[in-house]
Design a protein around this motif. Structure first.
Motif, short mmCIF file in Angstrom:
data_model
loop_
_atom_site.label_atom_id
_atom_site.label_comp_id
_atom_site.label_asym_id
_atom_site.label_seq_id
_atom_site.Cartn_x
_atom_site.Cartn_y
_atom_site.Cartn_z
N VAL A 98 76.90 17.94 55.56
CA VAL A 98 77.03 17.12 54.34
C VAL A 98 76.59 18.03 53.14
CG1 VAL A 98 75.93 15.10 53.16
CG2 VAL A 98 76.65 15.03 55.61
N ASP A 101 79.46 20.07 52.25
CA ASP A 101 80.46 19.15 51.21
C ASP A 101 80.09 18.83 50.01
OD1 ASP A 101 82.06 18.85 53.50
OD2 ASP A 101 81.55 16.89 53.99
N ASP A 105 81.58 20.12 46.46
CA ASP A 105 82.12 18.97 45.59
C ASP A 105 81.49 19.01 43.91
OD1 ASP A 105 83.33 16.24 45.22
OD2 ASP A 105 81.20 15.65 44.54
N TYR A 172 73.36 11.80 43.98
CA TYR A 172 74.41 11.53 44.98
C TYR A 172 73.89 10.29 45.87
CZ TYR A 172 77.57 15.37 44.62
OH TYR A 172 78.85 16.08 44.14
N GLY A 175 74.86 6.85 50.56
CA GLY A 175 75.80 6.82 51.67
C GLY A 175 75.56 6.15 52.77
N GLY A 178 79.03 5.48 54.00
CA GLY A 178 80.02 6.50 54.08
C GLY A 178 79.42 7.71 53.14
N THR A 179 80.60 8.73 52.83
CA THR A 179 80.25 9.80 52.04
C THR A 179 79.54 9.61 50.98
OG1 THR A 179 82.18 10.58 53.20
CG2 THR A 179 81.27 12.06 51.40
N LYS A 181 78.51 9.97 46.98
CA LYS A 181 79.28 9.85 45.97
C LYS A 181 78.51 10.66 44.75
CE LYS A 181 80.25 5.90 45.65
NZ LYS A 181 79.89 5.57 47.29
#
Length: 512
Positions: A98, A101, A105, A172, A175, A178-179, A181
């Protein structure tokens, strides 16, 4: 542009001008028990800004932070703001995959990481094309730089001029569905949360000492431990370790915080630990806050009986930066989320965005001064969440005749039984009212006819076994009605949660 609206000027530099340079802003409750005054924070943040300039960091470049709750956290956060860079505090409990990612990102050019977290972070930075420097607070392994060396002898830089609507920092999302953001916030939003919840609900004072179990990497903890106390010149207790009930009780006893901020999971665990120990806890707390998930009525009432301090339970989100719907000191009705915080408006709407009637369940929409500028690289999600002045929360609520709001669950957690909406939270709250139950989570499961019915995952209190609790199904029927009771009950050791304490029901749904 006139007077700079850089948030670092208001929250940091102003205190030096107003004579609070020697007042302790942050004090660590673990390890070396270091402290940082407002004057030291102003100087070190300016030095970090200077080190960023010296390294060639330009305005709006992202500075990723995987930093525990320690005195370097505010230095890096406010120092980045002074430089016009964008600090991005990250959850310190994520996996390597994570982190990889998120770092890709965000395209962060600098990463600051606590040495205790390096083992998990190291695999995430292999092959990263954007990072120009990795700064380790503590002993710097091969391929990284020492944070202390990075800022050593750096020329202090004053805060750059910034507009209140200018991007200041990202968070962020936790989550829970989910992922994560990237949520982008502007300079003015920090003070907006202070002027609304901080001043008009919490009533924080300069003589307060704050301890937030909720960590600073997410919105609730950032407000509790930085924005609110720093707005009034109060002191914050930092604890980098895992917030166990024993650790929290020890900090209450030795550090004497007057404001305590936590999540429902920990309140429940603290109540259970104190009831088991017997007697009254040793503390100086005058007021508490709760957010992250709705606080069960039973937990709030038992806490207040033991601690003699109210829990001001409210609702906030990463997208709104802090709490916008809340109970009030002296007017706490446990089992509800209270009323809109002054400065915010809320609505409950159906699937057609029409206002629902009193007593009906609807999705909660909110508008106010601290809403995010949108998600990073999630245009479609930004458009569906941020609709003009209104932000969709994804939470289902109903409004009582007294005008208070009662949590019913996430929009994707609600389900129908016999054509009637069932709130998982209502069933969970009924279950935790049983004296043998510590926590519960409810999700839908299809029966042999393919119809959805409630299934409960239950964590029992220490020393309690399934035989001790009797018929939990009957217990729930008596509490909330015949058709809402869980058809299946599975006893588990713990529930999957985010680092902010939110139950990840989507993981439980996948298991049924």
């Amino acid at each position: 542009m006139g007077e700079s609206e850089n948030a670092a000027v208001y929250f940091v530099d102003r205190h030096v001008e107003e004579g609070r340079a020697d007042k302790v802003a942050f004090r660590e409750a673990d390890g070396r028990k270091r402290s940082l005054t407002y004057g030291q924070l102003a100087e070190e943040a300016s030095r970090f800004a200077g080190a960023l300039y010296r390294h060639g960091v330009r305005r709006e470049e992202r500075i990723a932070m995987i930093v525990r709750d320690q005195i370097e956290f505010p230095v890096v956060f406010w120092g980045a703001l002074k430089a016009g860079a964008i600090p991005v505090p990250l959850n310190t409990l994520l996996s390597s995959a994570v982190y990889e990612d998120i770092l890709n990102d965000s395209r962060a050019s600098i990463l600051v990481v606590s040495e205790q977290l390096w083992e998990v972070v190291e695999p995430a930075v292999q092959g990263n094309r954007f990072l120009r420097a990795i700064l380790v607070i503590g002993e710097a392994p091969r391929g990284t730089e020492s944070y202390a060396e990075f800022i050593r002898d750096a020329p202090p830089q004053p805060a750059v001029e910034a507009h209140g609507d200018e991007l200041a920092f990202w968070l962020y999302s936790s989550g829970s569905t989910g992922t994560p953001k990237g949520v982008r916030h502007v300079h003015a939003s920090l003070k907006a949360t202070v002027d609304t919840f901080g001043r008009q609900v919490l009533g924080i004072r300069e003589d307060d000492t704050v301890y937030s179990v909720a960590k600073m990497f997410f919105a609730y903890g950032l407000g509790n431990a930085m924005s609110f106390p720093m707005a009034v010149g109060a002191t914050t207790i930092l604890y980098g370790g895992r917030p166990t009930p024993d650790a929290a009780l020890e900090i209450m006893k030795t550090e004497r915080p007057t404001v305590f901020c936590a999540v429902p999971t920990l309140y429940a665990a603290l109540v259970a630990a104190q009831e088991k120990a017997g007697g009254k806890p040793d503390h100086a707390i005058r007021i508490c806050t709760s957010a992250g998930e709705a606080l069960p009525r039973e937990v709030g009432e038992r806490w207040e009986k033991l601690w003699g301090a109210e829990i001001v339970d409210g609702v906030g989100s990463t997208e709104m930066l802090h709490i916008f719907l809340s109970n009030r000191p002296g007017d706490c009705v446990y089992g509800t989320s209270g009323l809109a915080v002054p400065g915010y408006e809320v609505r409950l709407v159906d699937e057609h965005d029409e206002d629902v009637a009193e007593g009906e369940v609807g999705e909660l929409l909110v508008r106010g001064p601290s809403s995010a500028d949108g998600y990073w690289n999630r245009r479609s999600k930004s458009m569906s969440t941020f609709q003009g002045h209104w932000t969709r929360t994804g939470d289902k609520y109903e409004r009582t005749p007294a005008g208070r709001f009662v949590y019913c669950g996430r929009t994707d957690d609600m389900f129908k039984v016999s054509g009637i909406w069932v709130s998982p939270f209502e069933v969970e709250q009924a279950l935790v009212e049983h004296p043998g139950v510590l926590e519960a989570a409810v999700v839908p499961k299809a029966d042999d006819k393919g119809l959805e019915k409630p299934k409960a995952f239950v964590v029992l209190k220490s020393g309690t076994c399934a035989e001790d609790v009797g018929d939990l199904k009957e217990f729930v029927k008596q509490k909330i009605g015949m058709w809402k009771y869980p058809r299946w009950i599975e006893f588990v050791d713990d529930l999957p949660k985010t680092a902010t304490g939110k139950i990840q029901r989507f993981k439980l749904r996948e298991s049924v």
